[in-house]
Design a protein around this motif. Structure first.
Motif, PDB file in Angstrom:
ATOM      1  N   LYS A   1      -0.017  -0.146   0.546  1.00  0.00           N
ATOM      2  CA  LYS A   1       0.833   1.014   0.346  1.00  0.00           C
ATOM      3  C   LYS A   1       0.932   1.803   1.650  1.00  0.00           C
ATOM      4  O   LYS A   1       0.052   1.739   2.495  1.00  0.00           O
TER       5      LYS A   1
ATOM      6  N   CYS B   1       0.089   6.649  -1.170  1.00  0.00           N
ATOM      7  CA  CYS B   1      -1.229   6.389  -1.761  1.00  0.00           C
ATOM      8  C   CYS B   1      -1.832   7.686  -2.284  1.00  0.00           C
ATOM      9  O   CYS B   1      -1.596   8.777  -1.745  1.00  0.00           O
TER      10      CYS B   1
ATOM     11  N   CYS C   1      -4.435   1.062   1.032  1.00  0.00           N
ATOM     12  CA  CYS C   1      -3.458   1.501   2.040  1.00  0.00           C
ATOM     13  C   CYS C   1      -3.939   1.268   3.469  1.00  0.00           C
ATOM     14  O   CYS C   1      -3.210   1.597   4.421  1.00  0.00           O
TER      15      CYS C   1
END
Length: 233
Positions: A38, A43, A52
């Motif tokens: 992400k 996130c 992430c």
């Protein structure tokens, strides 16, 4: 993926922390599974997490006389799929810094997902070139030459994909280019084919979002006209 955060635990080398951090940020990382991560802005974590980001550690100390070269492949990753790019099994990667006896470097890094619009370190491309009309049938180019234009301006390899121009054929001043040849060179983080496919997908998403915005704006105007008793346009 690219290193975005660097925490220095120990640095007794001759290079400043900022200089080393900049070099670490530009180290290309293999990012074939980048879609699994992400963006930090999307996130829910406070700073960074495994969804992430990827953590790296680098701890090297020179204990012998002479110079100890520290390479990018010595970065230890928390994710086996995200590691520094190297040319092969025998390659040690990029030189990060050099240490003398007694000097030490100990850092903790965090790599995150990003786009090159924010910083060039997130660009997977080293160079991108394109060409159209390799035989110059459209006469968009006016070559300067001394004796022989074919010898001084040899055609590129893309010219093999199209038939040569007939000098006696009439010139079509309304013709437009329909075929474009792209050459994509990457730094190794992604394959050229993956870069083109991902770029095309992003372009389609942006065009789709633009189309939806235009449709919503048009519907808003139509509803306003109906409220005023005017016919739809």
């Amino acid at each position: 993926m690219a290193i975005d955060l660097v925490q220095f635990i120990e640095n007794t080398s001759v290079l400043a922390d900022e200089f080393i951090a900049h070099r670490l940020g530009l180290v290309p990382l293999i990012s074939h599974n980048v879609d699994e991560f992400k963006y930090t802005r999307d996130c829910t974590c406070a700073e960074y997490c495994k969804e992430c980001s990827v953590e790296f550690t680098l701890h090297v100390k020179c204990t012998e006389p002479g110079t100890r070269v520290v390479y990018s492949t010595e970065l230890i990753s928390s994710n086996k799929d995200v590691v520094p790019v190297s040319e092969g099994d025998d390659s040690r990667g990029i030189i990060l810094l050099k240490l003398r006896k007694g000097q030490e470097i100990n850092v903790h890094c965090v790599a995150k997902k990003g786009v090159a619009k924010e910083h060039a370190k997130w660009s997977p491309c080293a160079a991108v070139a394109f060409e159209y009309d390799p035989h110059n049938k459209l006469r968009h180019l006016d070559y300067w030459y001394e004796k022989d234009i074919k010898e001084e301006w040899p055609p590129t390899k893309n010219a093999d994909e199209e038939p040569e121009d007939d000098p006696g054929a009439p010139f079509d001043y309304k013709a437009e280019p329909t075929v474009f040849y792209f050459n994509v060179e990457t730094v190794g983080s992604l394959d050229p084919q993956a870069v083109v496919i991902k770029a095309t997908r992003v372009l389609q998403e942006k065009l789709g979002a633009l189309q939806l915005a235009l449709d919503e704006d048009q519907n808003r105007d139509n509803n306003a006209n109906m409220d005023e008793g005017e016919p739809w346009v």
